[in-house]
Design a protein around this motif. Structure first.
Motif, PDB file in Angstrom:
ATOM      1  N   TYR A 190      15.953  20.828  51.626  1.00  0.00           N
ATOM      2  CA  TYR A 190      16.721  20.583  50.395  1.00  0.00           C
ATOM      3  C   TYR A 190      17.135  21.879  49.720  1.00  0.00           C
ATOM      4  CZ  TYR A 190      16.399  15.608  50.737  1.00  0.00           C
ATOM      5  OH  TYR A 190      16.556  14.329  51.160  1.00  0.00           O
ATOM      6  N   ARG A 191      16.328  22.919  49.853  1.00  0.00           N
ATOM      7  CA  ARG A 191      16.720  24.209  49.268  1.00  0.00           C
ATOM      8  C   ARG A 191      17.948  24.759  49.982  1.00  0.00           C
ATOM      9  NH1 ARG A 191      10.825  26.957  48.202  1.00  0.00           N
ATOM     10  NH2 ARG A 191      10.604  26.155  46.098  1.00  0.00           N
ATOM     11  N   VAL A 192      17.908  24.742  51.308  1.00  0.00           N
ATOM     12  CA  VAL A 192      19.070  25.233  52.070  1.00  0.00           C
ATOM     13  C   VAL A 192      20.281  24.360  51.776  1.00  0.00           C
ATOM     14  CG1 VAL A 192      19.987  25.641  54.369  1.00  0.00           C
ATOM     15  CG2 VAL A 192      17.633  26.241  53.863  1.00  0.00           C
ATOM     16  N   PHE A 193      20.031  23.046  51.676  1.00  0.00           N
ATOM     17  CA  PHE A 193      21.109  22.109  51.359  1.00  0.00           C
ATOM     18  C   PHE A 193      21.777  22.472  50.035  1.00  0.00           C
ATOM     19  CE2 PHE A 193      22.063  18.354  48.742  1.00  0.00           C
ATOM     20  CZ  PHE A 193      23.111  17.813  49.458  1.00  0.00           C
ATOM     21  N   SER A 194      20.956  22.784  49.013  1.00  0.00           N
ATOM     22  CA  SER A 194      21.562  23.091  47.716  1.00  0.00           C
ATOM     23  C   SER A 194      22.378  24.372  47.811  1.00  0.00           C
ATOM     24  CB  SER A 194      20.491  23.215  46.644  1.00  0.00           C
ATOM     25  OG  SER A 194      19.837  24.445  46.747  1.00  0.00           O
ATOM     26  N   PHE A 195      21.885  25.343  48.565  1.00  0.00           N
ATOM     27  CA  PHE A 195      22.647  26.576  48.764  1.00  0.00           C
ATOM     28  C   PHE A 195      23.996  26.273  49.399  1.00  0.00           C
ATOM     29  CE2 PHE A 195      19.409  29.839  47.938  1.00  0.00           C
ATOM     30  CZ  PHE A 195      20.239  30.847  47.483  1.00  0.00           C
ATOM     31  N   SER A 196      23.996  25.469  50.446  1.00  0.00           N
ATOM     32  CA  SER A 196      25.248  25.285  51.165  1.00  0.00           C
ATOM     33  C   SER A 196      26.205  24.400  50.375  1.00  0.00           C
ATOM     34  CB  SER A 196      25.007  24.742  52.574  1.00  0.00           C
ATOM     35  OG  SER A 196      24.548  23.438  52.499  1.00  0.00           O
ATOM     36  N   LEU A 197      25.682  23.453  49.609  1.00  0.00           N
ATOM     37  CA  LEU A 197      26.572  22.656  48.760  1.00  0.00           C
ATOM     38  C   LEU A 197      27.206  23.543  47.685  1.00  0.00           C
ATOM     39  CD1 LEU A 197      27.705  19.891  47.971  1.00  0.00           C
ATOM     40  CD2 LEU A 197      25.719  19.585  46.487  1.00  0.00           C
ATOM     41  N   GLY A 198      26.353  24.347  47.033  1.00  0.00           N
ATOM     42  CA  GLY A 198      26.874  25.273  46.021  1.00  0.00           C
ATOM     43  C   GLY A 198      27.903  26.212  46.615  1.00  0.00           C
ATOM     44  N   ALA A 199      27.630  26.687  47.833  1.00  0.00           N
ATOM     45  CA  ALA A 199      28.544  27.633  48.475  1.00  0.00           C
ATOM     46  C   ALA A 199      29.878  26.973  48.792  1.00  0.00           C
ATOM     47  CB  ALA A 199      27.902  28.174  49.756  1.00  0.00           C
ATOM     48  N   ALA A 200      29.834  25.726  49.266  1.00  0.00           N
ATOM     49  CA  ALA A 200      31.073  25.049  49.622  1.00  0.00           C
ATOM     50  C   ALA A 200      31.963  24.874  48.393  1.00  0.00           C
ATOM     51  CB  ALA A 200      30.767  23.690  50.245  1.00  0.00           C
ATOM     52  N   ILE A 201      31.352  24.489  47.285  1.00  0.00           N
ATOM     53  CA  ILE A 201      32.143  24.285  46.067  1.00  0.00           C
ATOM     54  C   ILE A 201      32.715  25.623  45.578  1.00  0.00           C
ATOM     55  CG2 ILE A 201      32.023  23.579  43.653  1.00  0.00           C
ATOM     56  CD1 ILE A 201      29.938  21.511  44.522  1.00  0.00           C
ATOM     57  N   ALA A 202      31.863  26.655  45.586  1.00  0.00           N
ATOM     58  CA  ALA A 202      32.336  27.968  45.154  1.00  0.00           C
ATOM     59  C   ALA A 202      33.452  28.452  46.063  1.00  0.00           C
ATOM     60  CB  ALA A 202      31.186  28.968  45.144  1.00  0.00           C
ATOM     61  N   GLY A 203      33.337  28.163  47.373  1.00  0.00           N
ATOM     62  CA  GLY A 203      34.374  28.585  48.318  1.00  0.00           C
ATOM     63  C   GLY A 203      35.706  27.933  48.008  1.00  0.00           C
ATOM     64  N   LEU A 204      35.657  26.654  47.661  1.00  0.00           N
ATOM     65  CA  LEU A 204      36.885  25.951  47.318  1.00  0.00           C
ATOM     66  C   LEU A 204      37.490  26.534  46.039  1.00  0.00           C
ATOM     67  CD1 LEU A 204      38.647  23.736  48.364  1.00  0.00           C
ATOM     68  CD2 LEU A 204      37.325  22.078  47.058  1.00  0.00           C
ATOM     69  N   ALA A 205      36.624  26.893  45.094  1.00  0.00           N
ATOM     70  CA  ALA A 205      37.114  27.557  43.885  1.00  0.00           C
ATOM     71  C   ALA A 205      37.788  28.875  44.254  1.00  0.00           C
ATOM     72  CB  ALA A 205      35.972  27.799  42.904  1.00  0.00           C
ATOM     73  N   GLY A 206      37.198  29.578  45.248  1.00  0.00           N
ATOM     74  CA  GLY A 206      37.794  30.827  45.709  1.00  0.00           C
ATOM     75  C   GLY A 206      39.184  30.613  46.287  1.00  0.00           C
ATOM     76  N   PHE A 207      39.357  29.503  46.986  1.00  0.00           N
ATOM     77  CA  PHE A 207      40.664  29.151  47.551  1.00  0.00           C
ATOM     78  C   PHE A 207      41.725  29.099  46.450  1.00  0.00           C
ATOM     79  CE2 PHE A 207      43.527  25.480  48.309  1.00  0.00           C
ATOM     80  CZ  PHE A 207      44.243  25.977  49.384  1.00  0.00           C
ATOM     81  N   ILE A 208      41.408  28.401  45.353  1.00  0.00           N
ATOM     82  CA  ILE A 208      42.390  28.281  44.271  1.00  0.00           C
ATOM     83  C   ILE A 208      42.550  29.603  43.527  1.00  0.00           C
ATOM     84  CG2 ILE A 208      42.883  27.070  42.103  1.00  0.00           C
ATOM     85  CD1 ILE A 208      41.670  24.610  43.366  1.00  0.00           C
ATOM     86  N   PHE A 209      41.450  30.326  43.426  1.00  0.00           N
ATOM     87  CA  PHE A 209      41.494  31.652  42.801  1.00  0.00           C
ATOM     88  C   PHE A 209      42.497  32.556  43.516  1.00  0.00           C
ATOM     89  CE2 PHE A 209      39.615  35.937  42.211  1.00  0.00           C
ATOM     90  CZ  PHE A 209      39.509  35.953  40.833  1.00  0.00           C
ATOM     91  N   THR A 210      42.455  32.532  44.854  1.00  0.00           N
ATOM     92  CA  THR A 210      43.387  33.352  45.627  1.00  0.00           C
ATOM     93  C   THR A 210      44.830  32.929  45.360  1.00  0.00           C
ATOM     94  OG1 THR A 210      41.742  33.537  47.350  1.00  0.00           O
ATOM     95  CG2 THR A 210      43.976  34.135  47.934  1.00  0.00           C
TER      96      THR A 210
ATOM     97  N   ILE B  79      51.351  24.444  38.536  1.00  0.00           N
ATOM     98  CA  ILE B  79      50.769  23.819  39.724  1.00  0.00           C
ATOM     99  C   ILE B  79      49.328  24.293  39.921  1.00  0.00           C
ATOM    100  CG2 ILE B  79      50.972  23.592  42.231  1.00  0.00           C
ATOM    101  CD1 ILE B  79      53.971  23.857  41.862  1.00  0.00           C
ATOM    102  N   VAL B  80      49.115  25.599  39.769  1.00  0.00           N
ATOM    103  CA  VAL B  80      47.753  26.116  39.930  1.00  0.00           C
ATOM    104  C   VAL B  80      46.831  25.454  38.917  1.00  0.00           C
ATOM    105  CG1 VAL B  80      46.275  28.134  39.888  1.00  0.00           C
ATOM    106  CG2 VAL B  80      48.570  28.331  40.726  1.00  0.00           C
ATOM    107  N   TYR B  81      47.349  25.295  37.707  1.00  0.00           N
ATOM    108  CA  TYR B  81      46.498  24.697  36.688  1.00  0.00           C
ATOM    109  C   TYR B  81      46.035  23.308  37.109  1.00  0.00           C
ATOM    110  CZ  TYR B  81      44.670  22.610  32.548  1.00  0.00           C
ATOM    111  OH  TYR B  81      43.826  21.973  31.693  1.00  0.00           O
ATOM    112  N   PHE B  82      46.978  22.502  37.586  1.00  0.00           N
ATOM    113  CA  PHE B  82      46.565  21.139  37.935  1.00  0.00           C
ATOM    114  C   PHE B  82      45.662  21.114  39.159  1.00  0.00           C
ATOM    115  CE2 PHE B  82      49.831  19.777  34.941  1.00  0.00           C
ATOM    116  CZ  PHE B  82      49.056  18.891  34.224  1.00  0.00           C
ATOM    117  N   MET B  83      45.874  22.064  40.078  1.00  0.00           N
ATOM    118  CA  MET B  83      44.938  22.151  41.205  1.00  0.00           C
ATOM    119  C   MET B  83      43.540  22.480  40.701  1.00  0.00           C
ATOM    120  SD  MET B  83      47.367  24.124  43.907  1.00  0.00           S
ATOM    121  CE  MET B  83      46.088  24.682  44.966  1.00  0.00           C
TER     122      MET B  83
END
Lengths: 316, 300, 313
Positions: free
Chosen positions: C203-223, C155-159
């Motif tokens: 746009y610089r702040v935007f790129s930071f927050s977009l990158g952060a949101a994606i990384a955060g979601l990756a952290g969710f699955i990592f946990t 299941i984790v794999y498919f997530m």
């Protein structure tokens, strides 16, 4: 974009290679810090477990099956331990020896419990038995017992009036220091300071100088030997004339090397060291260890873990 | 009051190490605009080399002072050679590549040296023997200063004064200053920039090797990860003083040493590291060129 | 069909087949590959596309992971409840901490992000607000939801795999959108882009927050995968690894970053016996690959623009 295809092929091939060859053996996992800060201890535990397995195999194994030891390096860290736990469970081990640090044992606990794998550790943190998993066995005294003894020693036996407690940020040291502080207070002692040092940072003089200004009778250090030895050396160098008492993880020959001439007079509270043990079987095992690896066992911890493994094997 | 003075002494001792190592970062950055991440590991390497040399010499019957001088000199030579080789192999081919490529190459060099040390000397802590320096100490205003500490402070100051003289009053020093202001213009003026780069790598490595030996002799326990621990602090020191600015990183080293000593002594030993980095970020936001850095308008 | 599309289809087909042809151990490794690829791609949004030297991205990865663990373990919420927090919290923190520093010149920004990473890890180690659990981190995450154990390897794999697909989709859209083009201009020349009316700072702040949101979601699955989090997984060295992956693979180059992640995290699992040599070999590989290909292994190509437009000065 041929690269992507190659990449996918590589993934596929490596996945296929991971075939499973299951021989008819009893598999034993060792989860220990083989590299990193506590490598010395981890390698000792691994060696001891392998030696014991070898001794059993020489006698024909257990239930007609040979013992096979798998080692996983957890570097003494919780996350790595969680990975190790999954790996070892996937290798179908029936028992796991280790780990050296409490947090590594804690993090792995639940995985072993779900898989029904027995685990024995020398970890001393009290949280280890909080969950009450039936698969978990410890082979050393819990922190709280050590803390009661330490507090009794400091307050009643030595009559220290002003005690400064130092720990690092690890769970083992924080846990031990917390319970020692609580027990000292219970025993009517006086904790004048509770500071933390950053493990490996080497420069402990700022904290020690602060402690110096409080005129302590004793400094209790609840961390590991790699910092303890330096702490003691710098204490002497600053001319702090207080007794140094170390927690059990200071029990390692490197402590003396690091502290140098200052090692003299420092006390470390622990269960008996390997060569102080009176039991015959323990002595025999130690001699065999020395013969096999050409060096002495680093500390009691390896022996305690071998002891836990011995108990499991006897039970089978 | 004597406790305060003691903390100052503590801060100056560790500050000497920071300052020596920081100079290596700052000089390379000044000329090449490159964060030399491998510099900290060079420092670690020098501690290991020094230990090997000392154990070789110690039984030879030479007088102790002579052994110490020999160890410092040979270590400095070996590390300087290593620094020059590192620059040739890992940095020179990337002189005209995008800036970040050189940063990655530096990170790779750092991993290479650090793990090379681990593979060769093992992952366990090694200890310098005791009694390299006499264990005398003096009490001044209630603060204890040991012989080693005094030696470290004096040698650091001597090295810094000589470096400042070298930079300000010699031909090579002028070449270094010119190259750090504008490399292309310096080339046009007939300055051999390759030679300048080699010189700064040699100076950086020599100062770093002294710092590494100080770590070994004073703290006595050395480990393969030591380079990152001290390297990062020294790098912060370089930024505090204004990276690329030579007197700045001397000041930065001592300031950082004092700051950490006073914070962990008087505020909180638990949060000392966080405070240091918050200070760093605040300085970056309000004065990115550092305490002694000049405010220069950004070139377009 | 274009060659690229075929290559991607083959790649995804293989990735989707992995769980059915191999054992748990390799599913775990493939999961790790997906999660870390997502984080590397999120670093790339900041580093490769907006051109800001971000060496502290583990902060956002860690925030997502810790938010999930804290909500699940301390507040006993269902694990799925943490998704929104794991996305929003890192994004908001990214806006707060990046706003004052995005104007900094390259290396200074790098140092500031390193500083944030170290402060973050120290907060985790010090059991901040009694929530982060100190040096051990948090374990015993209960990943039971919708009647399933989400931490089951399959299941984790498919997530994780779905997340990788989603991330690639987001990046594809970003490349073709106004924001993506703006980021590209900002990276190439901030002053020129400012002068044609692009709000650089936004746009610089935007790129930071977009990158952060994606990384955060990756952290969710990592946990969920490890059912545990600890500070050492999000320290400064982790950020350095991702930084190196992006640059070794090639800035803004998706195949490059996937290959980089494969080399850094999957190959070591294949050559387990050489584990002690791992970083030693990486060190050499990083130097050699940079010396031979300073733009990365698979440098990104920008359409059919003439060479003098895309070339670095």
């Amino acid at each position: 974009m041929r690269k992507l295809v190659i990449l996918s092929l590589a993934v596929l091939i490596s996945a296929l290679f991971a075939g499973t060859a299951i021989a008819d053996t009893i598999k034993i996992g060792v989860q220990a810090p083989i590299t990193g800060q506590y490598a010395n201890e981890g390698q000792g535990i691994d060696n001891a477990a392998r030696l014991l397995a070898k001794q059993y195999n020489a006698k024909g194994g257990i239930l007609g099956k040979k013992l096979e030891v798998f080692t996983c390096d957890d570097e003494g860290q919780a996350m790595k331990a969680a990975i190790c736990a999954k790996e070892l469970v996937q290798k179908d081990v029936i028992m796991v020896i280790g780990s050296y640090t409490s947090c590594a044992a804690l993090a792995a606990q639940k995985t072993y419990f779900r898989a029904g794998v027995l685990q024995t550790t020398d970890g001393t943190s009290d949280d280890l038995v909080k969950e009450g998993y039936w698969t978990f066995f410890r082979n050393s005294n819990p922190n709280s017992a050590a803390a009661v003894f330490t507090a009794d020693y400091l307050v009643n036996f030595k009559d220290f009036d002003r005690i400064a407690v130092v720990s690092d940020f690890s769970s083992y040291a924080t846990g031990l220091a917390d319970s020692v502080v609580a027990e000292i207070k219970k025993a009517g002692g006086n904790v004048i300071d509770y500071s933390k040092i950053k493990s490996k940072s080497q420069n402990f003089t700022p904290v020690l100088t602060k402690i110096k200004s409080m005129n302590p009778d004793a400094i209790y250090f609840a961390g590991y030997y790699s910092d303890g030895g330096l702490l003691r050396a710098q204490q002497k160098q600053l001319g702090i004339d207080a007794a140094f008492v170390g927690g059990d993880a200071n029990d390692n020959e490197e402590f003396i090397n690091l502290a140098g001439s200052a090692a003299e007079g420092s006390k470390i509270i622990n269960v008996p060291t390997p060569d102080m043990l009176a039991y015959d079987s323990a002595k025999k095992f130690l001699a065999a260890y020395e013969k096999e690896y050409g060096k002495k066992m680093p500390s009691t911890w390896a022996l305690l873990n071998a002891d836990g493994m011995y108990a499991f094997l006897t039970a089978i | 009051m004597d406790i305060f003075i003691q903390q100052i002494v503590n801060g100056l001792t560790i500050g000497s190490i920071f300052a020596l190592v920081a100079l290596g970062y700052t000089m390379v950055y000044g000329v090449m605009k490159l964060i030399n991440f491998a510099h900290g590991d060079m420092v670690a390497l020098s501690a290991y080399v020094g230990l090997v040399l000392y154990t070789q010499f110690v039984g030879s019957g030479m007088p102790q002072a002579f052994i110490i001088i020999l160890v410092f000199l040979i270590t400095a030579l070996i590390i300087a050679a290593a620094g020059v080789i590192l620059e040739r192999l890992a940095y020179r081919p990337l002189r005209n590549a995008p800036r970040l490529s050189a940063v990655v190459s530096a990170l790779g060099a750092s991993m290479l040296i650090q793990n090379g040390i681990m593979l060769y000397w093992g992952p366990n802590i090694l200890t310098f023997p005791i009694g390299i320096f006499p264990e005398t100490s003096w009490v001044i205003f209630g603060a204890t200063i040991t012989f080693i500490q005094a030696f470290m402070l004096i040698l650091t100051v001597v090295l810094m004064v000589s470096l400042t003289m070298f930079i300000n009053f010699t031909k090579y020093g002028t070449a270094i200053r010119a190259s750090s202001i504008n490399q292309d213009a310096a080339k046009l003026m007939g300055i051999n920039v390759n030679m300048v780069v080699t010189i700064i790598f040699i100076i950086g490595a020599v100062l770093g090797s002294v710092g590494g030996l100080f770590i070994g002799i004073y703290y006595r326990g050395i480990e393969f990860t030591l380079g990152w621990n001290y390297g990062l602090s020294a790098f912060i020191a370089a930024i505090l003083g204004g990276i690329g600015n030579i007197p700045g990183s001397m000041v930065g080293g001592y300031l950082l040493g004092l700051f950490t000593a006073l914070i962990s002594g008087y505020v909180s030993s638990v949060w000392a590291e966080a405070f240091t980095y918050i200070l760093l970020i605040v300085i970056l936001i309000f004065r990115p060129t550092g305490i002694l850095g000049e405010r220069v308008a950004e070139k377009v | 069909m274009k060659k690229t599309t075929i290559a991607y289809i083959v790649f995804f087909a293989v990735m989707a087949l992995i769980p059915f042809v191999s054992n748990n151990l390799w599913i775990t490794i493939a999961t790790t590959f997906c999660i870390f690829s997502v984080v590397a791609l999120s670093v790339d949004i900041v580093l490769g596309r907006a051109g800001m030297f971000d060496m502290g991205h583990a902060v956002f990865f860690g925030l997502g992971a810790y938010a999930t663990a804290i909500m699940n373990v301390h507040f006993e919420m269902n694990i799925l409840m943490a998704i929104q927090v794991a996305i929003l919290l890192p994004a908001i923190v990214a806006i707060v901490i990046s706003s004052p520093i995005v104007h900094l010149r390259g290396d200074y920004l790098l140092v500031a992000t390193v500083g944030f990473n170290i402060v973050f890890v120290q907060m985790l180690r010090n059991n901040f607000l009694g929530l982060t659990g100190g040096d051990d981190g948090i374990f015993g995450v209960d990943a039971e939801a919708l009647g399933l154990y989400l931490d089951d390897p399959m299941i984790v794999y498919f997530m994780a795999f779905t997340l990788l697909l989603l991330t690639l989709l987001v990046i594809r859209n970003l490349e073709k959108s106004k924001a993506g083009r703006a980021l590209h201009y900002v990276q190439e020349d901030p002053i020129a882009s400012e002068s044609i009316g692009i709000n650089t700072r936004f746009y610089r702040v935007f790129s930071f927050s977009l990158g952060a949101a994606i990384a955060g979601l990756a952290g969710f699955i990592f946990t969920i995968q490890y059912t545990a989090v600890s500070p050492s997984a999000f320290d400064f060295m982790t950020s350095v690894m991702f930084f190196a992956i992006v640059l070794v693979g090639g800035k803004a180059s998706i195949p490059g970053i996937l290959a980089g992640t494969f080399i850094m995290f999957v190959l070591p699992e294949v050559f387990k016996g050489f584990e002690t040599y791992r970083y030693f070999v990486f060190g050499i590989a990083m130097i050699v690959s940079m010396v031979l290909r300073p733009q990365g292994i698979f440098p990104a190509k920008y359409g059919k623009l003439p060479k003098y437009v895309t070339e670095d000065k």
